[in-house]
Design a protein around this motif. Sequence first.
Motif, mmCIF file in Angstrom:
data_model
loop_
_atom_site.group_PDB
_atom_site.id
_atom_site.type_symbol
_atom_site.label_atom_id
_atom_site.label_comp_id
_atom_site.label_asym_id
_atom_site.label_seq_id
_atom_site.Cartn_x
_atom_site.Cartn_y
_atom_site.Cartn_z
ATOM 1 N N PRO A 59 -66.150 -95.634 25.011
ATOM 2 C CA PRO A 59 -67.523 -94.563 24.892
ATOM 3 C C PRO A 59 -68.569 -95.117 25.845
ATOM 4 O O PRO A 59 -69.944 -94.288 25.598
ATOM 5 C CB PRO A 59 -67.917 -94.789 23.514
ATOM 6 C CG PRO A 59 -67.432 -96.049 23.031
ATOM 7 C CD PRO A 59 -66.446 -96.251 23.916
ATOM 8 N N VAL A 60 -68.324 -96.111 26.679
ATOM 9 C CA VAL A 60 -69.149 -96.457 27.713
ATOM 10 C C VAL A 60 -68.849 -96.684 28.990
ATOM 11 O O VAL A 60 -67.372 -96.499 29.189
ATOM 12 C CB VAL A 60 -69.953 -97.761 27.240
ATOM 13 C CG1 VAL A 60 -70.569 -97.910 25.995
ATOM 14 C CG2 VAL A 60 -68.756 -98.806 27.399
ATOM 15 N N ALA A 101 -71.035 -103.589 30.357
ATOM 16 C CA ALA A 101 -72.175 -103.697 30.874
ATOM 17 C C ALA A 101 -73.350 -102.686 30.775
ATOM 18 O O ALA A 101 -72.891 -101.517 30.857
ATOM 19 C CB ALA A 101 -72.175 -104.345 32.490
ATOM 20 N N ALA A 102 -74.787 -102.688 30.491
ATOM 21 C CA ALA A 102 -75.694 -101.907 30.849
ATOM 22 C C ALA A 102 -76.051 -101.676 32.204
ATOM 23 O O ALA A 102 -77.040 -101.068 32.611
ATOM 24 C CB ALA A 102 -76.711 -102.017 29.669
ATOM 25 N N LYS A 103 -75.856 -102.658 32.852
ATOM 26 C CA LYS A 103 -76.383 -102.877 34.396
ATOM 27 C C LYS A 103 -76.187 -101.367 35.154
ATOM 28 O O LYS A 103 -75.075 -100.901 35.064
ATOM 29 C CB LYS A 103 -75.773 -103.900 34.988
ATOM 30 C CG LYS A 103 -76.130 -104.194 36.428
ATOM 31 C CD LYS A 103 -75.296 -105.249 37.067
ATOM 32 C CE LYS A 103 -75.846 -105.499 38.695
ATOM 33 N NZ LYS A 103 -75.308 -104.410 39.476
ATOM 34 N N GLY A 104 -77.336 -100.977 35.556
ATOM 35 C CA GLY A 104 -77.090 -99.713 36.608
ATOM 36 C C GLY A 104 -77.365 -98.528 35.707
ATOM 37 O O GLY A 104 -77.471 -97.429 36.423
ATOM 38 N N LEU A 119 -78.584 -94.401 29.483
ATOM 39 C CA LEU A 119 -78.425 -95.483 28.246
ATOM 40 C C LEU A 119 -78.720 -94.889 26.832
ATOM 41 O O LEU A 119 -78.119 -94.962 25.845
ATOM 42 C CB LEU A 119 -79.635 -96.642 28.218
ATOM 43 C CG LEU A 119 -79.561 -97.623 29.370
ATOM 44 C CD1 LEU A 119 -80.832 -98.462 29.741
ATOM 45 C CD2 LEU A 119 -78.340 -98.434 28.880
ATOM 46 N N ALA A 120 -79.414 -93.714 26.944
ATOM 47 C CA ALA A 120 -79.570 -92.984 25.644
ATOM 48 C C ALA A 120 -78.198 -92.450 25.273
ATOM 49 O O ALA A 120 -78.117 -92.263 24.004
ATOM 50 C CB ALA A 120 -80.709 -91.856 25.941
ATOM 51 N N GLN A 165 -75.310 -93.462 26.003
ATOM 52 C CA GLN A 165 -74.411 -94.801 25.728
ATOM 53 C C GLN A 165 -75.067 -95.955 25.231
ATOM 54 O O GLN A 165 -75.208 -96.965 25.415
ATOM 55 C CB GLN A 165 -73.896 -95.333 27.175
ATOM 56 C CG GLN A 165 -73.333 -94.229 28.055
ATOM 57 C CD GLN A 165 -72.914 -94.755 29.316
ATOM 58 O OE1 GLN A 165 -72.219 -95.805 29.410
ATOM 59 N NE2 GLN A 165 -73.170 -94.242 30.657
ATOM 60 N N PRO A 166 -75.400 -95.553 23.964
ATOM 61 C CA PRO A 166 -75.999 -96.648 23.134
ATOM 62 C C PRO A 166 -75.148 -97.856 22.941
ATOM 63 O O PRO A 166 -75.783 -98.936 22.339
ATOM 64 C CB PRO A 166 -76.509 -95.917 21.514
ATOM 65 C CG PRO A 166 -75.249 -94.822 21.587
ATOM 66 C CD PRO A 166 -75.079 -94.185 23.081
ATOM 67 N N LEU A 167 -73.924 -97.754 22.950
ATOM 68 C CA LEU A 167 -73.055 -99.007 22.772
ATOM 69 C C LEU A 167 -73.097 -99.877 24.100
ATOM 70 O O LEU A 167 -72.107 -100.711 24.294
ATOM 71 C CB LEU A 167 -71.677 -98.384 22.192
ATOM 72 C CG LEU A 167 -71.751 -97.901 20.993
ATOM 73 C CD1 LEU A 167 -70.289 -97.505 20.273
ATOM 74 C CD2 LEU A 167 -72.472 -98.478 19.736
ATOM 75 N N ALA A 168 -73.611 -99.296 25.156
ATOM 76 C CA ALA A 168 -73.332 -100.050 26.599
ATOM 77 C C ALA A 168 -73.779 -101.346 26.325
ATOM 78 O O ALA A 168 -74.706 -101.727 25.902
ATOM 79 C CB ALA A 168 -74.222 -99.386 27.586
ATOM 80 N N GLY A 169 -72.886 -102.165 26.832
ATOM 81 C CA GLY A 169 -73.085 -103.779 26.953
ATOM 82 C C GLY A 169 -72.283 -104.465 25.678
ATOM 83 O O GLY A 169 -72.571 -105.538 25.452
ATOM 84 N N ASN A 170 -71.848 -103.674 24.731
ATOM 85 C CA ASN A 170 -71.305 -104.316 23.531
ATOM 86 C C ASN A 170 -70.007 -104.977 23.980
ATOM 87 O O ASN A 170 -69.407 -104.724 24.848
ATOM 88 C CB ASN A 170 -71.373 -103.175 22.437
ATOM 89 C CG ASN A 170 -72.398 -102.967 21.756
ATOM 90 O OD1 ASN A 170 -73.625 -103.441 22.075
ATOM 91 N ND2 ASN A 170 -72.592 -102.031 20.700
ATOM 92 N N LEU A 171 -69.435 -105.443 22.828
ATOM 93 C CA LEU A 171 -68.130 -106.179 22.852
ATOM 94 C C LEU A 171 -67.132 -105.119 22.274
ATOM 95 O O LEU A 171 -67.635 -104.524 20.917
ATOM 96 C CB LEU A 171 -67.969 -107.462 22.122
ATOM 97 C CG LEU A 171 -66.733 -108.276 22.090
ATOM 98 C CD1 LEU A 171 -66.381 -108.798 23.574
ATOM 99 C CD2 LEU A 171 -66.866 -109.332 21.258
ATOM 100 N N PHE A 172 -65.966 -104.716 22.722
ATOM 101 C CA PHE A 172 -64.918 -103.741 22.096
ATOM 102 C C PHE A 172 -63.488 -104.282 22.020
ATOM 103 O O PHE A 172 -63.476 -105.606 22.519
ATOM 104 C CB PHE A 172 -64.989 -102.636 23.310
ATOM 105 C CG PHE A 172 -66.108 -101.832 23.225
ATOM 106 C CD1 PHE A 172 -66.088 -100.561 22.687
ATOM 107 C CD2 PHE A 172 -67.284 -102.236 24.043
ATOM 108 C CE1 PHE A 172 -67.256 -99.860 22.604
ATOM 109 C CE2 PHE A 172 -68.362 -101.198 23.899
ATOM 110 C CZ PHE A 172 -68.235 -99.928 23.215
ATOM 111 N N THR A 173 -62.901 -103.651 21.014
ATOM 112 C CA THR A 173 -61.557 -104.318 20.789
ATOM 113 C C THR A 173 -60.549 -103.076 20.430
ATOM 114 O O THR A 173 -60.952 -101.770 20.412
ATOM 115 C CB THR A 173 -61.536 -105.063 19.455
ATOM 116 O OG1 THR A 173 -60.342 -105.764 19.265
ATOM 117 C CG2 THR A 173 -61.938 -104.287 18.246
ATOM 118 N N PHE A 174 -59.430 -103.652 20.963
ATOM 119 C CA PHE A 174 -58.205 -102.544 20.716
ATOM 120 C C PHE A 174 -56.875 -103.525 20.327
ATOM 121 O O PHE A 174 -56.990 -104.570 20.792
ATOM 122 C CB PHE A 174 -58.115 -101.568 21.629
ATOM 123 C CG PHE A 174 -58.104 -102.155 23.242
ATOM 124 C CD1 PHE A 174 -56.902 -102.364 23.736
ATOM 125 C CD2 PHE A 174 -59.150 -102.351 23.674
ATOM 126 C CE1 PHE A 174 -56.756 -102.873 24.993
ATOM 127 C CE2 PHE A 174 -59.324 -102.784 25.085
ATOM 128 C CZ PHE A 174 -57.883 -103.140 25.658
#
Length: 306
Positions: free
Chosen positions: A249-250, A271-274, A280-281, A283-292
């Motif tokens: 979702p990011v 990363a939220a960079k750029g 950013l609004a 993609q509120p989860l930008a910069g988070n750690l994800f798993t699968f």
Amino acid sequence: MPGGAKMSHEVPVESPVEIRAESICDVGATLGEGPIWIARDAALWFVDIKAPCVHRFDPATGTLDTWEAPDQVGWIIPADDGGFLAGVRGALHRFDPATGAFDQIAVVHAETPGNRLNDAARDPTGRVWFGTMDNAESEDTGHVYHWHDGELTKTDIPPVAITNGPAISPDGRTLYAVDTLGKRIDAYPIDAAGTVGEPRPFLTIGPDDGHPDGAICDSEGGVWVGFFGGWAARRFAPDGTCTDIVRFPVANITKITLGGPDGRTAYATTAAKGLDDEALAAQPLAGNLFTFRVAVPGVPVEPITL
């Protein structure tokens, strides 16, 4: 596909498995990178290059610990004394999580002060391969190096603006070098001395798929690549066929690693960079750690000797 595969909507591939990643830790990293599963403490370690800092995530408790780095830190590799080898700006350092100290070991590129270290991998011999990049992301000053037994070597891989990976095959005989801005990945043979041979094209990335970022190999030689601006990570078989697509979702997926008790839990940094305020609004989860979860386990990262 002879000579490698082109990842483009014009080129048919076998139907890949589609997976969706889930956010597992609210990090909000500017430039999360370098995830690595450390079996000795059953935890995930990674960095935020721009913060700059090192993170440790414990999936059993959900705890996130953080150590401040002295400058932009691209990666860490575990050492057998309980510490880490770390790529900090333009030098190799020993990082001691017990004290938080970073002690310089070797200067990498004094001749290009505008560069920084960006990504790394350990091969089966204990050799650490890593790349540098132009911190301004424009000039072709990024080289690939390796470090082993205290000796630093610059390879003959042609320079690019942003190196990524390199990913190393499980047998240690192939290096996958990522040219992020050039949107291509080349495969280089490696001999026992760590010398790279003539490359073959592996992937050329299509115009709508973002930029190839960090890369790793799993235990079957599949190559996992995070796509910056691509909203996805993908796995490619050694012949270049795309076998798995993981949707996020990011937008900015920087790198994945495979770990957990069975080596089949994937963790991905983002990363939220750029991203501007509007992005950013959205993609509120930008910069988070994800798993699968994945079908093919990873290759455990054994500690090196410093």
